[in-house]
Write a protein that holds these residues in place. Structure first.
Motif, PDB file in Angstrom:
ATOM      1  N   GLU A 182       0.580  -1.056  -0.312  1.00 40.80           N
ATOM      2  CA  GLU A 182      -0.096   0.240   0.028  1.00 40.80           C
ATOM      3  C   GLU A 182       0.812   0.960  -0.048  1.00 40.80           C
ATOM      4  O   GLU A 182       0.416   2.301  -0.405  1.00 40.80           O
ATOM      5  CB  GLU A 182      -1.154   0.245   1.410  1.00 40.80           C
ATOM      6  N   ILE A 183       1.728   0.777   1.084  1.00 39.26           N
ATOM      7  CA  ILE A 183       2.926   2.632   0.566  1.00 39.26           C
ATOM      8  C   ILE A 183       3.609   2.635  -0.568  1.00 39.26           C
ATOM      9  O   ILE A 183       3.769   4.005  -1.368  1.00 39.26           O
ATOM     10  CB  ILE A 183       3.802   1.764   2.004  1.00 39.26           C
ATOM     11  N   TYR A 184       4.106   1.607  -1.220  1.00 45.49           N
ATOM     12  CA  TYR A 184       4.400   1.833  -2.176  1.00 45.49           C
ATOM     13  C   TYR A 184       3.421   1.722  -4.095  1.00 45.49           C
ATOM     14  O   TYR A 184       3.990   1.642  -4.801  1.00 45.49           O
ATOM     15  CB  TYR A 184       5.507   0.473  -2.439  1.00 45.49           C
ATOM     16  N   ARG A 185       1.967   1.895  -3.749  1.00 47.00           N
ATOM     17  CA  ARG A 185       0.544   1.513  -4.565  1.00 47.00           C
ATOM     18  C   ARG A 185       1.408   2.783  -5.968  1.00 47.00           C
ATOM     19  O   ARG A 185       1.085   1.541  -6.630  1.00 47.00           O
ATOM     20  CB  ARG A 185      -0.162   1.073  -3.880  1.00 47.00           C
ATOM     21  N   ASN A 186       2.102   3.585  -6.121  1.00 52.95           N
ATOM     22  CA  ASN A 186       2.262   4.865  -7.459  1.00 52.95           C
ATOM     23  C   ASN A 186       3.430   4.308  -8.038  1.00 52.95           C
ATOM     24  O   ASN A 186       3.509   5.226  -8.429  1.00 52.95           O
ATOM     25  CB  ASN A 186       1.280   6.008  -6.464  1.00 52.95           C
ATOM     26  N   VAL A 187       3.901   3.543  -6.923  1.00 48.76           N
ATOM     27  CA  VAL A 187       5.474   3.400  -6.788  1.00 48.76           C
ATOM     28  C   VAL A 187       5.710   2.823  -8.165  1.00 48.76           C
ATOM     29  O   VAL A 187       5.319   1.311  -8.367  1.00 48.76           O
ATOM     30  CB  VAL A 187       6.422   3.656  -6.809  1.00 48.76           C
ATOM     31  N   GLN A 188       6.268   2.882  -9.549  1.00 53.69           N
ATOM     32  CA  GLN A 188       7.532   2.115 -10.528  1.00 53.69           C
ATOM     33  C   GLN A 188       8.846   1.091  -9.943  1.00 53.69           C
ATOM     34  O   GLN A 188       8.742   1.082 -11.607  1.00 53.69           O
ATOM     35  CB  GLN A 188       6.428   2.341 -11.541  1.00 53.69           C
TER      36      GLN A 188
END
Length: 201
Positions: A176-182
Motif C-alpha cells: 500500500e505504501i508503494y502502490r503508486n511507485v513503478q
C-alpha cells in the motif's frame, strides 16, 4: 527531500526569520544552513501515500500528521522530515519538538545522511516512538521502534509484509505504501500478483 548547497553559518533567530520569507526550504544543522532541492516523483508519491494513510487513520485522534513543510526542532537544529505525526498537543506554528513518528523517504543522495546524522539526532527526541526509512528506488522499509525500556529496535519490511505503527494503533501493508511507485521491485510484484490471480481463475 535532497540536501543541496551549504550556506555560511548564521544564528538560530536569523534562520527562523529567513525561512518565513524564503521560497526554498533549508535545514539548520550546527549553525550551518542547507538548502533543500526538489525530489524524484516516487519520493513524492511515497510521501503523499504515507501522509494520506496517517491522515485517514488519525481523523478522530488528537494526533496531527504533517508532510514535508513542518520542521522538527532538536536542541538548536531544525530538520524537515518527509512525514511526521505529533501527538503532543503542543502548538507551534512552524515546528514541533515532540513528534511521535518520523518518516524519511530515502534516495541515493540522502541515504547516508538519513541513516546516520538524522537518525542520531532524531533518537534524542524523548517523545519519538518510531523512525521509519523508506527506500524509493527499491522496496525496503527500515523501521526503528523504541521499546518500554527506551531501547531502539530495528526491523526491516518487504513486499508481502505488514508494517506495525504501534504508537498510533495502525498496521499498513508494504504494498500500500508503494502502490503508486513503478520501481523494479513493484513491477515484478504486480506482475506476479496478476499471474497468481490468472492461475486461480
Amino acid at each position: 527531500m535532497n540536501i543541496a548547497k551549504k550556506y555560511q553559518p548564521i544564528n538560530e533567530q536569523d534562520y527562523l526569520e529567513g525561512e518565513l520569507i524564503s521560497d526554498v526550504r533549508h535545514e539548520y544543522i550546527n549553525g550551518d544552513v542547507y538548502a533543500m532541492v526538489g525530489a524524484h516523483r516516487d519520493h513524492n508519491r511515497i510521501t503523499g501515500e504515507v501522509f494520506r494513510i496517517f491522515a485517514n487513520h488519525l481523523l478522530n485522534w488528537p494526533c496531527q500528521p504533517y508532510a514535508s513543510d513542518m520542521k522538527v526542532k532538536i536542541d538548536k537544529n531544525y530538520f524537515y522530515p518527509d512525514v511526521m505525526v505529533d501527538c503532543s498537543g503542543e502548538e507551534q506554528d512552524y515546528y514541533t519538538e515532540y513528534p511521535t513518528i518520523i518518516v524519511e523517504v530515502l534516495s541515493k543522495s540522502t541515504r547516508q545522511h538519513d541513516k546516520t546524522l538524522k537518525r542520531q539526532a532524531y533518537f534524542q527526541i524523548s517523545t519519538l516512538k518510531e523512525y521509519v526509512l523508506i527506500e524509493q528506488s527499491f522496496v525496503e522499509i527500515e523501521f526503528w521502534s523504541k521499546d518500554e525500556q527506551g531501547i531502539w529496535q530495528q526491523s526491516v519490511y518487504y513486499l508481502g509484509d505488514e508494517v506495525p505503527f504501534s504508537s498510533i494503533g495502525l498496521k499498513v501493508q508494504v504494498e500500500e505504501i508503494y502502490r503508486n511507485v513503478q520501481n523494479e521491485d513493484m513491477l515484478a510484484w504486480l506482475e506476479k500478483k496478476q499471474q497468481d490471480q490468472a492461475e486461480q481463475e
